[in-house]
Scaffold this motif. Structure first.
Motif, PDB file in Angstrom:
ATOM      1  N   ILE A  84       0.809  -1.052  -0.052  1.00 16.56           N
ATOM      2  CA  ILE A  84      -0.205  -0.059  -0.133  1.00 16.56           C
ATOM      3  C   ILE A  84       0.731   1.276   0.002  1.00 16.56           C
ATOM      4  N   ILE A  85       1.996   1.272   0.765  1.00 13.15           N
ATOM      5  CA  ILE A  85       2.615   2.445   0.862  1.00 13.15           C
ATOM      6  C   ILE A  85       3.564   2.681  -0.400  1.00 13.15           C
ATOM      7  N   TYR A  86       4.009   1.510  -0.897  1.00  7.41           N
ATOM      8  CA  TYR A  86       4.924   1.522  -2.223  1.00  7.41           C
ATOM      9  C   TYR A  86       4.081   2.172  -3.278  1.00  7.41           C
ATOM     10  N   ILE A  87       2.850   1.571  -3.400  1.00  4.55           N
ATOM     11  CA  ILE A  87       1.764   2.019  -4.376  1.00  4.55           C
ATOM     12  C   ILE A  87       1.467   3.563  -4.270  1.00  4.55           C
ATOM     13  N   SER A  88       0.886   3.875  -2.814  1.00  7.29           N
ATOM     14  CA  SER A  88       0.540   5.244  -2.555  1.00  7.29           C
ATOM     15  C   SER A  88       1.408   6.199  -3.047  1.00  7.29           C
ATOM     16  N   ASP A  89       3.052   5.999  -2.685  1.00 11.03           N
ATOM     17  CA  ASP A  89       4.010   7.052  -3.007  1.00 11.03           C
ATOM     18  C   ASP A  89       3.834   7.165  -4.411  1.00 11.03           C
ATOM     19  N   PHE A  90       3.580   6.392  -5.484  1.00 10.70           N
ATOM     20  CA  PHE A  90       3.554   6.304  -6.811  1.00 10.70           C
ATOM     21  C   PHE A  90       2.330   7.111  -7.336  1.00 10.70           C
ATOM     22  N   ILE A  91       1.196   6.850  -6.680  1.00 11.46           N
ATOM     23  CA  ILE A  91      -0.103   7.212  -7.502  1.00 11.46           C
ATOM     24  C   ILE A  91      -0.912   8.308  -6.626  1.00 11.46           C
ATOM     25  N   GLU A  92      -0.073   8.929  -5.556  1.00 13.53           N
ATOM     26  CA  GLU A  92      -0.957   9.842  -4.776  1.00 13.53           C
ATOM     27  C   GLU A  92      -1.331  11.259  -5.725  1.00 13.53           C
TER      28      GLU A  92
END
Length: 205
Positions: free
Chosen positions: A139-147
């Protein structure tokens, strides 16, 4: 209302107060653009946490703190990690900016009293990813990319949509894009953790 529910509610309120305090502290320490990004990651992580039934406070803390060491310069990151006996790989020695995840996890633990290993691990690997990430780590890895404040890339809408359908596939898509981008830029370095992570997740694409 059951007694356990009352306890949970009190604990949740206490944790939200802690998150607000951390958010306020980081607003004074991070540059405006970095702070806005961190808030964006926090809210995106909370949205994904609701989708995948991860505690919201875990997602909020990891999201808000993931870049708490990002303002450090390369020499500061090297000095900080050596001072606190944080391992430095040969790749990180050449590209010290990669250390901001490790340094950030240490700061989260020592300055902000975060003792949740899942949160610390998510912060540690939020830039490179790693094989077999926890749900929170993904979740954090993805959120860092898509925020929402990220520069619009052609692939971004697809990954944003996929993030709410399949975390593994979204991770694979980000890793593929990142490695492809770095491979075509001679000045950029591909961290081995990202290579291992892609080898682990690539079959989900």
């Amino acid at each position: 209302m059951m007694y356990t529910d009352i306890l949970y509610r009190k604990d949740y309120i206490r944790m939200k107060d802690i998150i607000y305090d951390i958010q306020d502290d980081l607003s004074k320490k991070l540059k405006k653009k970095r702070y806005i990004h961190s808030v964006g990651v926090m809210y995106t992580a909370e949205a994904l946490a609701m989708r995948y039934e991860v505690p919201l406070t875990q997602a909020a803390l990891a999201g808000m703190l993931h870049d708490c060491a990002k303002e450090m310069k390369d020499d500061e990151l090297l000095h900080y990690c050596k001072k606190h006996k944080i391992s430095i790989s040969s790749e990180e020695e050449k590209s010290p900016f990669l250390l901001h995840g490790k340094a950030g996890a240490h700061i989260a633990q020592t300055k902000y009293d975060i003792d949740d290993n899942d949160i610390l691990d998510a912060i540690r690997f939020h830039t490179t990813g790693k094989p077999a990430m926890t749900t929170l780590g993904k979740i954090i890895y993805i959120s860092d990319f898509i925020e929402p404040n990220r520069r619009m890339l052609q692939i971004l809408p697809r990954i944003r949509k996929e993030a709410f359908c399949d975390l593994n596939k979204a991770c694979a898509m980000i890793l593929y894009y990142t490695i492809d981008y770095l491979s075509n830029n001679s000045e950029k370095h591909i961290d081995s953790n990202s290579k291992y992570a892609y080898d682990y997740y690539k079959d989900y694409i």
